[in-house]
Design an enzyme around this catalytic site. Structure first.
Site, mmCIF file in Angstrom:
data_model
loop_
_atom_site.group_PDB
_atom_site.id
_atom_site.type_symbol
_atom_site.label_atom_id
_atom_site.label_comp_id
_atom_site.label_asym_id
_atom_site.label_seq_id
_atom_site.Cartn_x
_atom_site.Cartn_y
_atom_site.Cartn_z
ATOM 1 N N GLY A 1 0.799 -1.210 0.000
ATOM 2 C CA GLY A 1 0.000 0.000 0.000
ATOM 3 C C GLY A 1 0.835 1.265 0.000
ATOM 4 N N CYS A 2 0.348 2.269 0.736
ATOM 5 C CA CYS A 2 0.891 3.628 0.632
ATOM 6 C C CYS A 2 2.342 3.751 1.073
ATOM 7 C CB CYS A 2 0.030 4.587 1.449
ATOM 8 S SG CYS A 2 -1.645 4.807 0.792
ATOM 9 N N TYR A 3 2.823 2.856 1.930
ATOM 10 C CA TYR A 3 4.191 3.015 2.435
ATOM 11 C C TYR A 3 5.226 2.234 1.642
ATOM 12 C CZ TYR A 3 3.568 -1.525 4.850
ATOM 13 O OH TYR A 3 3.349 -2.845 5.155
#
Length: 351
Positions: free
Chosen positions: A137-139
């Site tokens: 995901g976002c990281y």
């Protein structure tokens, strides 16, 4: 000690659309029964986004997952190729010299993967090593950066990281669930790439030396952020309690990262914080006691691009580099957050 540094950056974006336009043209009807929906869109901090499937022109909310994956491949290849080619040209690195090519993406899966297809199309060696990072995901950009940096430092060869997400392919059917409204008000599409080279002085090019990468995961809050594969694409679960969890952890992670390298917060010129949303940025600024304007590039990316998942923090870092905010010998901190609930941070030094 041989280190590694980011020497090239590149991006590729699909067609833009305005936040107000997509509300008026699609989501006002999609969320007709959700009283807060218009306010959530208006207060998101997003003015413009980019998408391969603008819902005003093309409603994919009823598509099956198979059709979405076919579209993912068709759209991802040209975007990924453009982003990586730009980063390689920026660094002055020949594709044939790349030793490791890593791709991070959680919005589509194909086999053979983007890593194989893009390595072929870009002219990389048939002996290039590859690494695919999925469902972080976002990281994902931060652990991806750590992996390619370790490779370049250990093997003495250039490496490339591509982060590519097409969230517009996962618009869900109409619902009254607020977390779905928030997700559809924030997320967008982008591809961003970095080239990392071994930092052997004096021949190494200027760039951001990757000093360290750290992580912390609060497994007690794993249900606060989810990304589930369904028959109608991938579905985001997003709790409003996420900012409160980050507030508990962000200062400790950053203080430990800086202290382990005898770096004072006053030595940090730039803060590249993943703009998961306005509340996320407000929490980070408050907990780290950052001065006004410290997160201007994060707010700028949120305004101009929305939350593009894994490429987003690299878009912030690219803006910071272009602005010349981080002076030679000084530091930048890059941070991103995602499922787990996980916080990743990288300490970078401008060289």
């Amino acid at each position: 000690m041989v280190t590694a540094r980011v020497t090239g950056m590149g991006r590729a974006l699909p067609a833009p659309y305005s936040q107000q336009g997509v509300w008026d043209g699609f989501f006002a009807g999609h969320y007709r029964g959700v009283g807060l929906a218009e306010q959530l869109f208006a207060n998101s901090g997003v003015h413009t986004r980019h998408a391969v499937a603008n819902p005003v022109d093309e409603d994919v909310s009823a598509w099956g997952t198979g059709a979405r994956m076919e579209r993912y491949l068709a759209e991802a290849l040209p975007l990924g190729k453009d982003a990586v080619a730009t980063a390689l040209a920026d660094a002055g690195v020949d594709p044939a010299d790349v030793g490791l090519f890593s791709v991070a993406s959680c919005t589509g899966y194909v086999t053979p993967g983007l890593d194989i297809r893009l390595a072929r199309d870009l002219g990389m060696s048939d002996r290039v090593q590859r690494l695919f990072v999925g469902h972080m995901g976002c990281y994902a950009a931060i652990p991806g950066l750590g992996a390619v940096s370790d490779f370049s430092a250990a093997r003495g060869r250039p490496s490339v990281l591509l982060c590519l997400e097409l969230t517009s392919l996962h618009i869900q059917p109409a619902t009254d669930e607020v977390d779905q409204v928030v997700a559809h008000a924030l997320f967008a599409d982008a591809a961003s790439a970095v080239v990392v080279e071994p930092g052997v002085a004096p021949a190494a090019r200027p760039g951001f030396e990757v000093v360290d990468v750290v992580a912390q995961t609060d497994v007690s809050t794993a249900e606060h952020m989810t990304w589930d594969v369904t028959d109608l694409g991938f579905r985001m679960g997003l709790s409003p309690r996420v900012p409160a969890v980050l507030a508990r952890h962000v200062r400790g992670v950053v203080d430990e990262l800086l202290a382990s390298h005898a770096v004072d917060r006053s030595d940090v010129d730039g803060w590249a914080v993943h703009p998961g949303g306005r509340r996320i940025l407000e929490v980070v600024q408050r907990r780290l006691e950052l001065p006004p304007g410290a997160l201007e590039h994060s707010y700028g990316v949120l305004r101009d691009h929305g939350n593009c998942s894994s490429p987003t923090v690299l878009l912030v870092l690219e803006r910071m580099r272009a602005a010349g905010d981080v002076r030679p010998g000084r530091y930048a901190v890059a941070m991103a957050f995602g499922p787990g609930l996980t916080l990743y941070a990288a300490l970078l030094r401008r060289v």
